[in-house]
Design an enzyme around this catalytic site. Structure first.
Site, PDB file in Angstrom:
ATOM      1  N   ARG A   1     -13.118   5.705  -0.279  1.00 37.25           N
ATOM      2  CA  ARG A   1     -11.857   4.972  -0.338  1.00 37.25           C
ATOM      3  C   ARG A   1     -12.104   3.574  -0.906  1.00 37.25           C
ATOM      4  O   ARG A   1     -13.254   3.107  -0.970  1.00 37.25           O
ATOM      5  CB  ARG A   1     -11.272   4.864   1.080  1.00 37.25           C
ATOM      6  CG  ARG A   1     -10.856   6.198   1.668  1.00 37.25           C
ATOM      7  CD  ARG A   1     -10.406   6.045   3.118  1.00 37.25           C
ATOM      8  NE  ARG A   1      -9.193   5.254   3.246  1.00 37.25           N
ATOM      9  CZ  ARG A   1      -7.960   5.735   3.079  1.00 37.25           C
ATOM     10  NH1 ARG A   1      -7.811   6.996   2.742  1.00 37.25           N
ATOM     11  NH2 ARG A   1      -6.888   4.972   3.244  1.00 37.25           N
TER      12      ARG A   1
ATOM     13  N   CYS B   1       0.818  -1.219   0.000  1.00 37.92           N
ATOM     14  CA  CYS B   1       0.000   0.000   0.000  1.00 37.92           C
ATOM     15  C   CYS B   1       0.853   1.270   0.000  1.00 37.92           C
ATOM     16  O   CYS B   1       1.495   1.583  -0.994  1.00 37.92           O
ATOM     17  CB  CYS B   1      -0.958  -0.045   1.174  1.00 37.92           C
ATOM     18  SG  CYS B   1      -2.383   0.997   0.927  1.00 37.92           S
TER      19      CYS B   1
ATOM     20  N   HIS C   1      -3.559  -5.731   2.773  1.00 38.16           N
ATOM     21  CA  HIS C   1      -3.190  -5.758   4.188  1.00 38.16           C
ATOM     22  C   HIS C   1      -3.750  -7.040   4.805  1.00 38.16           C
ATOM     23  O   HIS C   1      -4.287  -7.900   4.102  1.00 38.16           O
ATOM     24  CB  HIS C   1      -3.836  -4.564   4.924  1.00 38.16           C
ATOM     25  CG  HIS C   1      -3.334  -3.226   4.501  1.00 38.16           C
ATOM     26  ND1 HIS C   1      -2.123  -2.717   4.901  1.00 38.16           N
ATOM     27  CD2 HIS C   1      -3.911  -2.279   3.728  1.00 38.16           C
ATOM     28  CE1 HIS C   1      -1.971  -1.496   4.400  1.00 38.16           C
ATOM     29  NE2 HIS C   1      -3.039  -1.210   3.676  1.00 38.16           N
TER      30      HIS C   1
HETATM   31  N1  GLN Z   1      -2.244   6.874   2.531  1.00 36.45           N
HETATM   32  C1  GLN Z   1      -2.308   6.004   1.350  1.00 36.45           C
HETATM   33  C2  GLN Z   1      -3.708   5.984   0.716  1.00 36.45           C
HETATM   34  O1  GLN Z   1      -4.671   6.359   1.362  1.00 36.45           O
HETATM   35  C3  GLN Z   1      -1.889   4.584   1.722  1.00 36.45           C
HETATM   36  C4  GLN Z   1      -2.836   3.950   2.742  1.00 36.45           C
HETATM   37  C5  GLN Z   1      -2.328   2.614   3.251  1.00 36.45           C
HETATM   38  O2  GLN Z   1      -1.124   2.371   3.309  1.00 36.45           O
HETATM   39  N2  GLN Z   1      -3.282   1.740   3.688  1.00 36.45           N
HETATM   40  O3  GLN Z   1      -3.848   5.567  -0.429  1.00 36.45           O
END
Ligand code: GLN
Length: 258
Positions: free
Chosen positions: A147, A110, A209
């Site tokens: 998101r 990520c 993740h």
């Molecule tokens: N901050 C980055 C995003 O929102 C990565 C988030 C993360 O590592 N889960 O895309």
């Protein structure tokens, strides 16, 4: 094979005992949704085989170390990425890029993935320059756009990877960048082109993740075998009794509709 430590050490041409040096980039700043569990999984899968696994934390301000066999770079929120991006290029960039281009085995998740690309455009504020190792870039569409969140199933090689994603940034791969896999369920890199993650040389990147590796033992062992063979040459990595891991993988596949 049982999971008791013992004489399960892999067979090498020379039959000697093995060790692996694992680097953990920014463990304090880049560790979202259990990402640190990937380090624990790699270390334990080595120890179950009698391989000596050593972990070196590589934090803010520290110079790039020599002699790594495997590297892990976890995810992080935009706020953390701002400081990490600057430090990455200023104190580690040259050595990191050299070693990745030279075939160091690495896993980036990520936010770590995003900072190995050309740039990351966060939800607010200026673009963050990335290492430019992956021919790819990431743009966050802003705080009002939903998101990419949820369980993910990815087709990888002849197998499937399962995990959980939560990212705002959308990543797009350039012509010379290959995806880790194809999304079967979930958003993946950008929710549009069904790509998930990226591969270049021996660096593997993903949005998954969970942590990713405990529920995907085939992938964990793929990374370990690449790292061991790069250091010691051809070898047989003895299988482990992954009954529990396989049950967790199957349950995640069912949940993810994969
Ligand atoms: N901050 C980055 C995003 O929102 C990565 C988030 C993360 O590592 N889960 O895309």
């Amino acid at each position: 094979m049982s999971k008791e430590k013992g004489n399960n050490a892999p067979v090498t041409e020379r039959g000697n005992s093995l060790e692996l040096n694992i680097g953990h980039l920014y463990p304090a700043e880049m560790n979202l949704y259990g990402d640190r569990g990937n380090i624990l999984c790699l270390v334990q899968r080595c120890r179950w085989r009698g391989i000596e696994a050593r972990v070196k934390s590589i934090g803010l301000g520290e110079s790039w170390p020599q002699g790594l066999d495997l590297l892990f770079f976890g995810g992080g929120p935009d706020a953390q990425q701002k400081g990490v991006a600057r430090d990455l290029l200023e104190t580690k960039g040259e050595g990191l890029r050299h070693d990745l281009e030279d075939g160091l085995v690495a896993l980036a998740i990520c936010g770590g993935f995003q900072l190995l690309c050309r740039y990351y455009r966060p939800a607010e504020g200026p673009d963050l320059a990335g290492l430019g190792f992956f021919d790819a870039w990431t743009e966050h569409p802003g705080p009002r756009v939903p998101r990419c969140i949820g369980n993910v199933v990815v087709e990888w090689e002849k197998s499937k990877l399962v995990g959980f994603e939560n990212h705002g940034g959308r990543t797009y791969l350039g012509a010379s960048c290959h995806p880790l896999g194809r999304v079967r369920r979930g958003h993946g890199n950008n929710g549009k082109d069904r790509t998930e993650g990226a591969i270049h040389r021996n660096t593997f990147a993903s949005y998954l993740h969970g942590p990713l590796l405990p529920k995907n033992p085939l992938f964990a062992d793929h990374l370990l075998r690449l790292a061991l063979e790069r250091r010691y040459g051809p070898m047989v990595l003895p299988p482990l009794d992954d009954t529990l891991e396989d049950l967790a993988h199957a349950a995640a596949l069912r949940r993810g509709g994969g």
